[in-house]
Design a protein around this motif. Structure first.
Motif, PDB file in Angstrom:
ATOM      1  N   SER A 139      21.161  -9.030   4.772  1.00 14.65           N
ATOM      2  CA  SER A 139      20.656  -7.785   4.191  1.00 14.65           C
ATOM      3  C   SER A 139      20.083  -6.875   5.270  1.00 14.65           C
ATOM      4  CB  SER A 139      19.580  -8.083   3.137  1.00 14.65           C
ATOM      5  OG  SER A 139      20.128  -8.789   2.044  1.00 14.65           O
ATOM      6  N   TYR A 144      22.864  -4.908   7.102  1.00 10.75           N
ATOM      7  CA  TYR A 144      23.335  -3.698   6.442  1.00 10.75           C
ATOM      8  C   TYR A 144      22.290  -2.592   6.489  1.00 10.75           C
ATOM      9  CZ  TYR A 144      27.201  -6.508   4.681  1.00 10.75           C
ATOM     10  OH  TYR A 144      28.315  -7.304   4.591  1.00 10.75           O
ATOM     11  N   GLN A 145      21.024  -2.967   6.374  1.00 15.03           N
ATOM     12  CA  GLN A 145      19.958  -1.966   6.456  1.00 15.03           C
ATOM     13  C   GLN A 145      19.948  -1.324   7.843  1.00 15.03           C
ATOM     14  OE1 GLN A 145      18.213  -1.035   3.969  1.00 15.03           O
ATOM     15  NE2 GLN A 145      16.430   0.051   4.744  1.00 15.03           N
ATOM     16  N   LEU A 177      23.032   1.018   8.244  1.00 14.81           N
ATOM     17  CA  LEU A 177      22.911   2.219   7.410  1.00 14.81           C
ATOM     18  C   LEU A 177      21.828   3.151   7.940  1.00 14.81           C
ATOM     19  CD1 LEU A 177      23.561   3.779   4.755  1.00 14.81           C
ATOM     20  CD2 LEU A 177      21.833   2.355   3.637  1.00 14.81           C
ATOM     21  N   ASP A 213      24.257  -6.367  -2.613  1.00 13.18           N
ATOM     22  CA  ASP A 213      23.550  -5.652  -1.551  1.00 13.18           C
ATOM     23  C   ASP A 213      24.342  -4.441  -1.083  1.00 13.18           C
ATOM     24  OD1 ASP A 213      22.647  -5.087   1.314  1.00 13.18           O
ATOM     25  OD2 ASP A 213      21.166  -6.544   0.684  1.00 13.18           O
ATOM     26  N   ARG A 234      22.663  -0.856  -0.944  1.00  9.59           N
ATOM     27  CA  ARG A 234      22.807   0.030   0.218  1.00  9.59           C
ATOM     28  C   ARG A 234      23.640   1.266  -0.092  1.00  9.59           C
ATOM     29  NH1 ARG A 234      18.618  -2.549   2.329  1.00  9.59           N
ATOM     30  NH2 ARG A 234      18.962  -4.732   1.859  1.00  9.59           N
TER      31      ARG A 234
END
Length: 811
Positions: free
Chosen positions: A593, A596-597, A600, A665, A670
């Motif tokens: 997770s 991806y955070q 992004l 997620d 996201r």
């Protein structure tokens, strides 16, 4: 380093091939020595295990069971014995089999059910299950099942027998790689571009698994560690390479030379990969907070694979990019680039339209996404931790059939007996032990209790519950024995056995899980705060991670505990969630997770630094990263889901749980909830108290895009802000070129301005500030050009000459 690897690509490739072959040879020669103990320090079941090991060290081999049932008559009939006894005797003579206890022996009456229709024989090997040759186990199975006939059913159960039902080694990884290859080809449209992430991931995974097998000789590494290492390594290895290759291709499409595009990709997405890999390792290291010794080996195996995945992405990948050059683009993209020139920097298509839609309706999208996640998280409220066993196997397997026959003939608790281990020295005399046995027999929930002959002052009382190993009533019986029966007897005794071990695991996991979650969330919060200079962004990420974890565990509970679709998916019978799974799952999930955070928000932060416009930063960040994030998520879903084929229940749980977590997620959190929340929060997303700003170290996930030397001081009366580049576009013989497209790009590949030359060939492009830029020029019937230009405080005059015989600088 990226430039060095790009230019010395053959050296890098030779080093990597040597590492893979060297570790592979060493690993094959040394073999593996994986540990298979799941004990916890300072628990009652561990004390029982230690006493048993002290008293009965010779009981080191794995014990499996041959079970048979007759439809008519009894197992004592001559027609049955004439078929079963020769098979049992033949098994007993096999090399590697220690002994076979037959129900037809003098002491074997208790191995026949009360109605006489079911009996069992115990086969004790000379090695533990993972050390028994698979060929020997197959011979045992074939010999026993050859005794079957109409009306006589023969089944086998045990850990060694389970190995014969496992699919071929590597099938889950192979299926995952093939599925990932399909997704990559659809995403890139190029065979060579598809190969890059796969080669990088396979190289990292191969070295990681071989290194893990070598480490198993010097430290305790559980058998499940390589499976989890494969699961996480294959996923992140492909994803990390995918992010870098995508940025590299984008740079070429926007007019950069392949080498500069590779260096820029590694200096931007490569930094994010380094940071993301670090966050995954930190999340994995959070398992150490649990103080479960067997998890130490899991941390080592998974972290090592992640580190090697990052190393391959930042060294092997640029070398491969150097070999491919512009062939990393598809033929269609190369033709389009030659004909139309560099593409605009602004994202377009479905991703851009969705990003605009999120900006217009953030409240509705946030509310809808949050509702979906909350509904999926509801089953987690009924989660029950315990142990899976052969009763959870598919109905068609011989281990499941043997489990059911034993439960039918000897009671559901027969498959999970408890061992009450009494220290004879403390007990005082045999009379006290006999009294304890009598008390246990009369205890609610006990079907049978019998004491084995003592050894070295230790007595083991075998207790068969009336309920199955996975039932809550069995857990209550363990509590009843520990809290009431044993203390009242005055004996020093401890309750052990597989069921008690997993009950202790569940209790310890429940007690320490809040500290574990707090540790990994706090570390992740600090890292994101330092990277993005914000309090709100890491706080949002922590909240989203908790939501994703709850929803993914809700899916696991619904499938594996409630049984929704378990048999349909070939997962076997429902049961409790494996006790140690939440710890491993949360570590992997929080790490992924955070990946991806980072990918992004780093793009959003990059845009925010340049424009100070939160709405634009969120819109552009989502538009440019959502496609690659969704593609990466789809690959991870394929890889993780393939581990259902691993033949391991824990692997299937982790695979489906992580696949669900990644899907939720990427496609909901996201892509919808995070950007919607950031639109609602506005500029406060990037708020950080001034005092904290001064004290925090600076850690750049994305580099400064303008890295040129300090420009000359502006002349008196001239501002040092925006300026222009102007001049003419001409052919080699001086003729003006009308309609040539001139694109100004930052060193990071962002399009800053785009104009078309006039009839006399003149052009003028706007420059935001002094610095170093890339000017790409394309025109019909002429090769494209891309040149670095240095702009000072004054307008720069720069004439472009297009020569027909010049090598195409862009393509």
């Amino acid at each position: 380093m990226a430039r060095w690897c790009y230019r010395h690509r053959l050296v890098v490739l030779i080093l990597w091939v040597g590492a893979v072959l060297g570790l592979g040879f060493a690993g094959s020669a040394a073999g593996t020595n994986y540990a298979d103990t799941f004990t916890l320090p300072n628990t009652d079941s561990t004390r029982a295990y230690d006493l048993m090991e002290k008293a009965f060290p010779e009981r080191s081999g794995d014990t499996d069971t041959v079970v048979w049932k007759v439809d008519e008559g009894t197992v004592r009939d001559a027609s049955v014995r004439s078929r079963i006894e020769p098979a049992i005797e033949e098994i007993g003579r096999m090399k590697g089999v220690g002994e076979v206890s037959s129900p037809y022996a003098a002491q074997g009456a208790t191995q026949i059910s009360e109605n006489g229709r079911i009996a069992y024989a115990q086969v004790t090997f000379t090695e533990q299950a993972n050390g028994v040759p698979k060929a020997l186990v197959e011979d045992v199975v074939d010999t026993a099942q050859d005794a079957e006939r109409a009306g006589l059913q023969v089944e086998l159960g045990g850990q060694a027998i389970t190995r014969t039902q496992e699919p071929p080694t590597g099938i889950a990884e192979t299926v995952g790689i093939v599925a990932a290859a399909v997704v990559l080809f659809l995403a890139f449209g190029s065979f060579f571009a598809m190969l890059l992430p796969l080669v990088v991931a396979i190289a990292a995974l191969g070295t990681g698994l071989m290194a893990t097998s070598l480490l198993s000789h010097v430290t305790d590494v559980p058998e499940v560690a390589p499976l989890l290492g494969s699961l996480i390594g294959l996923g992140v290895g492909i994803d990390y390479a995918l992010f870098i290759v995508t940025r590299h291709r984008r740079g070429i499409l926007r007019g950069m030379k392949p080498e500069e595009a590779a260096v820029t990709a590694l200096n931007t997405s490569g930094r994010a990969v380094l940071f993301a890999g670090g966050t995954v390792c930190i999340a994995l290291a959070g398992m150490l907070v649990m103080n479960m010794r067997f998890l130490d080996g899991v941390v080592v195996a998974t972290s090592l694979t992640v580190v090697l995945s990052v190393l391959a992405a930042i060294t092997l990948l640029p070398a491969l990019l150097g070999l491919l050059g512009v062939r990393v683009l598809s033929r269609r993209q190369r033709r389009k680039l030659a004909a139309s020139g560099p593409e605009p920097a602004e994202a377009s298509g479905l991703a851009a339209r969705w990003s605009g839609y999120v900006q217009k309706r953030p409240r509705w999208i946030a509310a809808g996404a949050l509702l979906v996640m909350m509904v999926l998280a509801l089953p987690v409220l009924s989660i029950r931790l315990g142990a899976t066993d052969q009763g959870n196997h598919q109905e068609s397997t011989t281990t499941r059939q043997a489990y059911d026959l034993l439960a039918e003939g000897f009671g559901p608790g027969f498959n999970g007996p408890l061992q009450v281990v009494v220290d004879g020295g403390a007990a005082g005399d045999a009379g006290k032990v006999d009294a304890l046995v009598s008390t246990i027999r009369s205890t609610e929930g006990v079907a049978q209790a019998a004491a084995a002959p003592p050894a070295k002052g230790i007595t083991v009382i075998q207790v068969v519950p009336t309920t199955s190993p996975q039932s809550e009533e069995t857990d209550q019986l363990i509590d009843r024995l520990r809290d009431g029966v044993i203390p009242a007897s005055g004996a020093e005794a401890h309750v052990g056995g597989v069921t008690a071990v997993f009950k202790d695991f569940a209790a310890v996991t429940g007690d320490r899980l809040p500290y574990f979650v707090a540790a990994i969330i706090s570390l992740g919060f600090l890292l994101l705060m330092v990277a993005f200079r914000s309090l709100v962004v890491p706080l949002t990420a922590a909240l989203m991670n908790l939501i994703a974890a709850a929803a993914s565990f809700g899916v696991i509970v619904a499938i594996f505990q409630w049984g929704w679709g378990a048999e349909l998916l070939g997962l076997g019978k429902e049961g409790p969630i494996t006790a140690f799974l939440p710890v491993i799952m949360l570590s992997l999930l929080f790490g992924l997770s955070m990946d991806y955070q980072v990918f992004l928000v780093s793009r959003m932060h990059e845009e925010w630094v340049h424009t100070k416009d939160n709405a634009r930063a969120v819109r552009v960040g989502l538009a440019e990263t959502s496609r690659v994030i969704n593609c990466a998520a789809l690959i991870m879903i394929c890889v993780f889901s393939a581990f259902v084929l691993s033949g391991d229940m824990e692997g299937a749980m982790a695979g489906i749980g992580l696949a669900a977590a990644v899907a939720l997620d990427a496609f909901i959190l996201r892509t919808a909830l995070v950007p919607a929340a950031m639109h609602l929060l506005g500029n406060s997303n990037w708020w950080l108290p001034a005092g904290l700003e001064k004290r925090l170290p600076h850690l750049a996930v994305e580099p400064r895009e303008e890295e040129a030397p300090e420009p000359p001081a502006p002349a008196p009366g001239v501002g040092g802000g925006s300026t222009v580049i102007h001049g003419f576009v001409r052919t080699q013989d001086g003729a003006p070129v009308e309609g040539a497209a001139l694109t100004l790009l930052s060193k990071g590949g962002r399009q800053l301005d785009r104009v078309t030359s006039l009839a006399d060939g003149s052009y003028i492009v706007s420059v935001p500030s002094a610095g170093s830029y890339l000017l790409a020029v394309t025109a019909e019937e002429h090769p494209s050009r891309a040149r670095h230009v240095m702009v000072g405080a004054e307008p720069l005059v720069y004439d472009v000459e297009l020569a027909d015989d010049e090598v195409d600088a862009v393509n």
